[in-house]
Design a protein around this motif. Structure first.
Motif, short mmCIF file in Angstrom:
data_model
loop_
_atom_site.label_atom_id
_atom_site.label_comp_id
_atom_site.label_asym_id
_atom_site.label_seq_id
_atom_site.Cartn_x
_atom_site.Cartn_y
_atom_site.Cartn_z
N THR A 1 78.60 68.03 111.18
CA THR A 1 78.69 67.69 109.83
C THR A 1 78.50 69.21 109.33
O THR A 1 77.72 70.25 109.95
N MET A 2 79.32 69.61 108.29
CA MET A 2 79.16 71.02 107.70
C MET A 2 79.25 70.81 106.21
O MET A 2 79.84 70.22 105.41
N LEU A 3 78.32 71.72 105.38
CA LEU A 3 78.03 71.35 103.98
C LEU A 3 78.63 72.78 103.59
O LEU A 3 78.23 74.06 103.97
N VAL A 4 79.35 72.65 102.39
CA VAL A 4 80.25 73.80 101.78
C VAL A 4 79.60 73.91 100.41
O VAL A 4 79.64 72.82 99.72
N THR B 1 80.81 67.84 101.49
CA THR B 1 80.52 67.67 103.09
C THR B 1 81.73 67.36 103.76
O THR B 1 82.57 66.45 103.39
N PHE B 2 81.80 67.97 105.03
CA PHE B 2 82.82 67.76 105.83
C PHE B 2 82.45 67.48 107.11
O PHE B 2 80.97 67.71 107.53
N CYS B 3 83.03 66.74 108.27
CA CYS B 3 82.45 66.22 109.39
C CYS B 3 83.62 66.68 110.38
O CYS B 3 84.72 66.80 110.04
N VAL C 1 86.72 65.00 105.76
CA VAL C 1 86.07 65.11 104.66
C VAL C 1 85.16 63.90 104.56
O VAL C 1 85.29 62.94 105.36
N GLY C 2 83.97 64.24 104.11
CA GLY C 2 82.93 63.26 103.81
C GLY C 2 81.90 63.72 104.95
O GLY C 2 81.91 64.51 105.70
N ALA C 3 80.59 62.82 104.49
CA ALA C 3 79.76 63.30 105.63
C ALA C 3 79.57 62.67 107.01
O ALA C 3 78.97 63.42 107.80
N HIS C 4 80.19 61.61 107.09
CA HIS C 4 80.46 60.98 108.48
C HIS C 4 81.54 60.32 108.62
O HIS C 4 82.18 59.60 107.68
#
Length: 145
Positions: free
Chosen positions: A50-53, A62-64, A74-77
């Motif tokens: 996961t990556m938070l921008v 959030t990207f995953c 795209v999205g948290a998971h």
């Protein structure tokens, strides 16, 4: 790692692609640049990253990274309803890869914003996402200008 509830949600109606494999190619709401990566982590599910921008207005996205291929999403998971693959070659993918490149290059010019573990994970996820996108070797954003 727990899921962030403060990040902007992606909207399924804005996705392209085929049923079962949605894709995002642009921001659904344009962020206020500059962007920065503020967190990179890994879930305990066997490898989903996961990556938070954050943008200049402190909005969060959030990207995953898919745990099987490392594909950028795209999205948290990847299991969430608001998750979709980032379309290869899209403006969104280009901007995110440039952002990851910049974050990894800043190690030599200033103290990193990410923890050492976060930087290690970012490097790992970045390389896997590039390989899936067909960009095994990518010139940095500063060399393209």
């Amino acid at each position: 790692m727990t899921k962030s509830t403060h990040a902007r949600k992606w909207r399924r109606e804005d996705f392209d692609g085929v049923p079962g494999a949605p894709e995002a190619s642009t921001w659904y709401v344009e962020p206020r640049r500059p962007l920065r990566i503020t967190k990179v982590d890994i879930y305990r599910d066997g490898g989903t990253g996961t990556m938070l921008v954050r943008d200049a207005a402190d909005s969060r996205w959030t990207f995953c990274f898919d745990k099987f291929l490392g594909r950028l999403c795209v999205g948290a998971h990847t299991s969430d309803d608001d998750a979709a693959f980032v379309r290869s070659g899209s403006p969104l993918e280009t901007e995110l890869f440039d952002l990851m490149d910049q974050e990894l290059q800043q190690l030599t010019s200033q103290p990193p914003a990410l923890s050492p573990r976060g930087l290690e994970l970012l490097s790992h996820f970045h390389q896997h996402a590039l390989a899936h996108s067909g960009q095994h070797r990518r010139r940095s954003a500063s060399h393209r200008r």
